[in-house]
Scaffold this motif. Sequence first.
Motif: not given
Length: 229
Positions: A71-79
């Motif tokens: 998903r574009n909006e969560t693609r870069n959230v660090p995990i």
Amino acid sequence: MTPHVLVVEDEDSLATLLQYNLQKEGYDVALAGDGEEALLLVDERLPDLIVLDWMLPKVSGIEVCRRLRQRNETRNVPIIMLTARGEETDRVRGLDTGADDYVVKPFSMTELTARIRAVLRRIRPGLAEDRVRRGDLLIDRVAHRVKRAGQEIHLGPTEFRLLDYLMQHPGRVFSREQLLDAVWGSDVYVEARTVDVHIGRLRKALGVSDADDPIRTVRSAGYSLDLEG
């Protein structure tokens, strides 16, 4: 801005321990007990980082990671994946799915918090720096000052927090509800249209015209700061 961390862990005692220690480190922490709940919480409020257990009820951690990366909006959230699996093939699979780091149980809280700080510094430096620049905008969190093209801008506390949050996520579109949760807090009831009022005040303070407005209004979606560092 206090970094918002989502901890996804089905073992209650460990989840409580993680929440306590991360709050002590200065993070705003939300808890999810399964993968399904984690996905719902991410939709409600976008976290700055996710600590994600591999083995979860309903939806596995690896599947949660895969869906978020699509998903574009969560693609870069660090995990950061958290798991008892220590085999190299499992670590590689977790990283290939999109995890930014991998911590094997049992672990020390000192190690985990150090890894969280390292990931935030690397991927979201705006959360780790006192001064952040995007285009001709400069925000100084310690001095609580904002400058545009070298000229000091006077902002109220809400406009300051709003600009700070948008500058942490350049180019990302946030709905009014997401901005309310991030800037005002999820436990405060404020009308969604209040965001429009403060965006208007922020634009006025920045002295923008249509040609140089860094804040983009996305019809039926929300707002975005279209300035890169």
